[in-house]
Design a protein around this motif. Structure first.
Motif, mmCIF file in Angstrom:
data_model
loop_
_atom_site.group_PDB
_atom_site.id
_atom_site.type_symbol
_atom_site.label_atom_id
_atom_site.label_comp_id
_atom_site.label_asym_id
_atom_site.label_seq_id
_atom_site.Cartn_x
_atom_site.Cartn_y
_atom_site.Cartn_z
ATOM 1 N N THR A 215 27.115 12.035 35.150
ATOM 2 C CA THR A 215 27.274 10.789 34.409
ATOM 3 C C THR A 215 26.159 10.742 33.473
ATOM 4 N N THR A 216 25.160 11.338 33.794
ATOM 5 C CA THR A 216 23.956 11.048 32.809
ATOM 6 C C THR A 216 23.867 12.137 31.582
ATOM 7 N N PHE A 217 25.292 12.669 31.344
ATOM 8 C CA PHE A 217 25.232 13.848 30.386
ATOM 9 C C PHE A 217 24.764 13.473 28.849
ATOM 10 N N ALA A 218 24.047 14.309 28.329
ATOM 11 C CA ALA A 218 23.622 13.933 26.919
ATOM 12 C C ALA A 218 23.679 15.113 26.224
ATOM 13 N N THR A 219 24.172 15.077 24.949
ATOM 14 C CA THR A 219 24.177 16.262 23.897
ATOM 15 C C THR A 219 23.307 16.034 22.584
ATOM 16 N N TYR A 220 22.604 17.228 22.473
ATOM 17 C CA TYR A 220 21.765 17.065 21.127
ATOM 18 C C TYR A 220 22.035 18.168 20.412
ATOM 19 N N SER A 221 22.185 18.331 19.074
ATOM 20 C CA SER A 221 22.672 18.954 18.019
ATOM 21 C C SER A 221 21.178 19.562 17.214
ATOM 22 N N VAL A 222 21.218 21.055 17.154
ATOM 23 C CA VAL A 222 20.170 21.540 16.519
ATOM 24 C C VAL A 222 20.523 21.855 15.182
ATOM 25 N N ASP A 223 19.743 21.289 14.303
ATOM 26 C CA ASP A 223 20.003 21.585 12.745
ATOM 27 C C ASP A 223 19.060 21.949 12.056
ATOM 28 N N LEU A 265 15.357 23.514 18.323
ATOM 29 C CA LEU A 265 15.802 23.820 19.658
ATOM 30 C C LEU A 265 14.601 23.482 20.746
ATOM 31 N N ARG A 266 13.179 23.593 20.141
ATOM 32 C CA ARG A 266 12.071 23.331 21.201
ATOM 33 C C ARG A 266 12.274 21.910 21.389
ATOM 34 N N ALA A 267 12.335 21.126 20.191
ATOM 35 C CA ALA A 267 12.432 19.886 20.492
ATOM 36 C C ALA A 267 13.576 19.258 21.460
ATOM 37 N N ALA A 268 14.499 19.855 21.283
ATOM 38 C CA ALA A 268 15.884 19.565 22.092
ATOM 39 C C ALA A 268 15.556 19.669 23.563
ATOM 40 N N ILE A 269 14.918 20.976 23.743
ATOM 41 C CA ILE A 269 14.498 21.151 25.153
ATOM 42 C C ILE A 269 13.721 20.237 25.664
ATOM 43 N N GLN A 270 12.523 19.878 25.111
ATOM 44 C CA GLN A 270 11.761 18.938 25.356
ATOM 45 C C GLN A 270 12.392 17.652 25.559
ATOM 46 N N THR A 271 13.120 17.161 24.890
ATOM 47 C CA THR A 271 13.866 16.007 25.185
ATOM 48 C C THR A 271 14.676 16.090 26.375
ATOM 49 N N ALA A 272 15.467 17.154 26.481
ATOM 50 C CA ALA A 272 16.151 17.400 27.687
ATOM 51 C C ALA A 272 15.512 17.537 28.969
ATOM 52 N N ASP A 279 22.147 17.984 30.543
ATOM 53 C CA ASP A 279 22.133 17.955 29.200
ATOM 54 C C ASP A 279 22.819 19.103 28.340
ATOM 55 N N GLN A 280 23.269 18.971 27.250
ATOM 56 C CA GLN A 280 23.690 19.989 26.473
ATOM 57 C C GLN A 280 23.141 20.138 25.019
ATOM 58 N N ILE A 281 22.925 21.361 24.587
ATOM 59 C CA ILE A 281 22.206 21.468 23.210
ATOM 60 C C ILE A 281 23.347 22.317 22.551
ATOM 61 N N LEU A 282 23.772 22.028 21.321
ATOM 62 C CA LEU A 282 24.667 22.722 20.501
ATOM 63 C C LEU A 282 23.685 23.216 19.377
ATOM 64 N N LEU A 283 23.957 24.650 18.935
ATOM 65 C CA LEU A 283 23.241 25.433 18.190
ATOM 66 C C LEU A 283 24.060 25.189 16.763
ATOM 67 N N ASN A 284 23.962 24.157 15.855
ATOM 68 C CA ASN A 284 24.846 24.031 14.700
ATOM 69 C C ASN A 284 23.932 24.433 13.618
ATOM 70 N N ASN A 311 18.803 20.196 34.384
ATOM 71 C CA ASN A 311 19.802 20.954 34.089
ATOM 72 C C ASN A 311 20.179 20.959 32.705
ATOM 73 N N LEU A 312 20.469 22.158 32.170
ATOM 74 C CA LEU A 312 20.641 22.501 30.592
ATOM 75 C C LEU A 312 21.751 23.397 30.433
ATOM 76 N N ARG A 313 22.556 23.192 29.355
ATOM 77 C CA ARG A 313 23.577 24.000 28.757
ATOM 78 C C ARG A 313 23.330 24.087 27.168
ATOM 79 N N ILE A 314 23.008 25.564 26.779
ATOM 80 C CA ILE A 314 22.956 25.739 25.463
ATOM 81 C C ILE A 314 24.118 26.525 24.832
ATOM 82 N N VAL A 315 24.826 25.818 23.935
ATOM 83 C CA VAL A 315 25.878 26.587 23.287
ATOM 84 C C VAL A 315 25.759 26.959 21.766
#
Length: 646
Positions: A215-223, A265-272, A279-284, A311-315
């Motif tokens: 339930t604490t799932f969060a998504t970050y978008s790498v741009d 990507l580095r900032a997203a992993i630090q935040t996660a 957490d989930q990171i999308l490589l956009n 816990n982390l997913r990178i897509v």
């Protein structure tokens, strides 16, 4: 005595008047299928006829043929997909006589009579992983209406069927998860019948196999493609900037709000890592992410490798387009750490991307060399459609190091290639961990000691390494185990795998020490004649249906085994794989064709490309397996004569 014409008529006419009408049904034929309730009959004889069909007054069908009658007969509505028998009685009467006839025919209330079924895989089997459903449709449509061929509507797309005398067959490609298959049939009048199937499948190269459901799932978008760290480690916002945060107390510098949409990507992993939860990171981003923020030995992903502590997913958006490059980093790319004080392992999932050119930091003392040139895992790893390329390690695990007894890894549709280790495991090193590798290829890797592709040290689990539909090609080890080395009691279960062109001083395919052993079935041992290290004590427990170029791996063949034969392998190629890895096909005349499943273990239902095998699965004496007649599936990772859809 002379008869007058009138007297003759008096004698003849009464005979005509009392003759009973004769009724013949012209259509439909008795027992035939019809999707119309129009019944036709011919009535001969009688004068002043009244014709009825099931009590309905019939009409003259053709003015030029006054003896032909037809009527629409009202029948009860039937189930549109279950045919039923119906009887119509045609009765004809005149003033003094009557005649009747009846016809029984198959009627389905204006809906084409179709019986549809899924022939494979069984709908009731929740564990089937086939990527296709085979449907058979049986009915009388072609006999009654050759202009109305059934069609299949699957997920909104139309697929025409090829008719035979009384059946239609079609293979429908499935998606991972729930599928709805809607069968529709039509006739010339526009009448429609339908039947719906629900089928759920796990497709290897599509299934992430590691859902994040917290339930604490969060998504970050790498741009961004650069390697800047997070602007503020004390929040859960992924943002980067090149200037320093102004002092809010300085009146000449108002408070600064960084642009939150800018994220590396580095900032997203630090935040996660800071955010406690999944957490989930999308490589956009477009292009290659080149990691440059050097500083090995730091464990918060601020410098050096990308440390993962939650816990982390990178897509990514594709293995060929989403690339993470560690060539400028001076460190490995990813490092998965165990949670301190938490019995649960950290989970990392990588999907649809490439990790390349990582290199473990050079140690001051060679005895302290670290392993895992691109990825070190002390937790749980899931990869799907991921490539590890050009990774190097001064320790073990040129690309991936799995260490710790609680570490598990499931890698599917993955590629590990052109990676090197100075010690063991040119591609992957398993140190008391567990590895499951499916639909994957390990090629052109090398080890300075043992295990050109994989080296494993045993754990307490029954199978430390499970290999399914795996191709190991052109891997080299300086000492032993050109493809695979099992030491310290490590065990491996191997099914439908292909070994080819691997090399080592001892055991071009496999070597074992300290009670290491592999169970192997439906696989090709296509390396040199000394494929297994002759100094390894009984390295292989054959379960049958293997093809061995020599005799060192299988000195005593089991059921279906072929030894001392050339498997006739083709070169490593894509073989029309959409998501799967490259494979080595079989040349025409290969002894591996149609020989799988003839031992104790069934073939895998899909080959390495996620294509359903020609005769899946089969083993004459496997528990729960239906006995079939040849041909069977092919030995090895690829099914030769099954062509995947374009």
């Amino acid at each position: 005595m002379r008869w007058s014409l009138c007297a003759l008529l008096l004698l003849v006419c009464p005979a005509i008047a009392v003759a009973d009408p004769s009724v013949t049904i012209t259509s439909p034929a008795s027992g035939a299928f019809t999707n119309s309730n129009l019944v036709r009959a011919t009535v001969t004889g009688g004068v002043g006829l009244t014709v009825t069909m099931n009590g309905v007054t019939a009409m003259v069908d053709d003015p030029n043929h006054p003896d032909s009658f037809s009527a629409l007969v009202a029948l009860a509505t039937q189930d549109p997909l279950i045919s039923s028998n119906s009887t119509v009685i045609v009765a004809a009467t005149d003033d003094v006589g009557s005649g009747s006839a009846s016809v029984t025919f198959t009627f389905d209330d204006h809906v084409p009579d179709v019986v549809a079924e899924i022939t494979s895989p069984p709908l009731a089997d929740p564990n089937a992983t086939t990527g296709f459903a085979s449907l058979r449709i049986v009915g009388g449509m072609t006999d009654n209406d050759p202009n109305a061929a059934p069609v299949l509507r699957v997920r909104g797309s139309l697929r025409a069927l090829t008719p035979s005398a009384d059946a239609f067959n079609q293979r429908i490609q499935l998606a991972s998860g729930a599928n709805t298959i809607l069968l529709k049939t039509t006739d010339r009048a526009g009448n429609v019948g339908s039947k719906e199937f629900q089928i759920t499948r796990t497709i290897v190269c599509q299934d992430p196999n590691f859902p994040i459901s917290s339930t604490t799932f969060a998504t970050y978008s790498v741009d961004r493609n650069d390697d800047l760290p997070d602007a503020d480690l004390n929040d859960d916002v992924c943002d980067v900037r090149t200037d320093l945060r102004p002092d809010p107390a300085d009146p000449n510098h108002p408070p600064f709000t960084p642009p939150r949409e800018k994220c590396t990507l580095r900032a997203a992993i630090q935040t996660a890592n800071h955010h406690l939860g999944d957490d989930q990171i999308l490589l956009n981003n477009n292009g290659v992410i080149v990691l440059r923020h050097q500083g090995a030995g730091e464990d918060a992903a601020v410098t050096g490798d990308l440390d993962v502590t939650e816990n982390l997913r990178i897509v990514g958006n594709g293995r060929d387009t989403a690339i993470i490059d560690g060539s400028k980093l001076g460190d490995r790319v990813f490092d998965v750490h165990p949670k301190l004080g938490d019995p649960n392992e950290v989970h990392l999932q990588l999907l649809h991307l490439t990790v390349e050119n990582g290199r473990t930091p050079k140690p001051a003392d060679p005895n302290d060399a670290e392993g895992g040139g691109c990825l070190r895992v002390q937790g749980d790893l899931r990869t799907n459609s991921v490539a590890f390329l050009g990774c190097k390690s001064d320790g073990s695990g040129g690309a991936v190091l799995l260490e710790d007894a609680n570490t598990t890894a499931n890698m599917t549709c993955s590629i590990v290639a052109r990676s090197q280790s100075k010690k063991d495991g040119g591609a992957i090193a398993v140190d008391e961990a567990q590895l499951t590798l499916r639909n994957s290829t390990l090629a052109l890797n090398s080890a300075g000691r043992r295990g050109g592709a994989i080296s494993a040290l045993g754990s307490a689990d029954p199978n430390d390494v499970v290999l399914t539909n795996v191709t190991m090609s052109q891997n080299k080890a300086k000492l032993a185990g050109g493809a695979l080395d099992l030491g310290a009691g490590a065990t491996a279960a191997i099914n439908n795998c292909t070994f080819a062109n691997n090399g080592a001083k001892a055991g071009s395919t496999l070597s074992t020490t300290d009670d290491g052993q592999a169970t192997i079935s439906n696989s090709i041992l296509g390396d040199a004649k000394l494929a297994c290290d002759p100094n390894s004590p009984e390295p292989v427990d054959s379960m049958g249906a293997n093809v061995d170029r020599g005799i060192t791996c299988i000195p005593v063949p089991a059921a279906g085994d072929q030894t001392n034969v050339d498997p006739k392998l083709d070169k490593l190629a894509t073989n029309k794989a959409s998501n799967g890895p490259p494979t080595q096909g079989l040349k025409i005349g290969s002894p591996a064709i149609d020989q799988g499943g003839t031992g104790l273990v069934a073939c895998e239902p899909l080959d390495a490309r996620d294509v359903e095998r020609g005769d899946w699965p089969h083993a004459d004496n496997a528990p729960g397996s239906e006995t079939k007649s040849p041909p069977f599936c092919d030995v090895g990772a690829l099914e030769l004569f099954v062509t995947p859809p374009d």
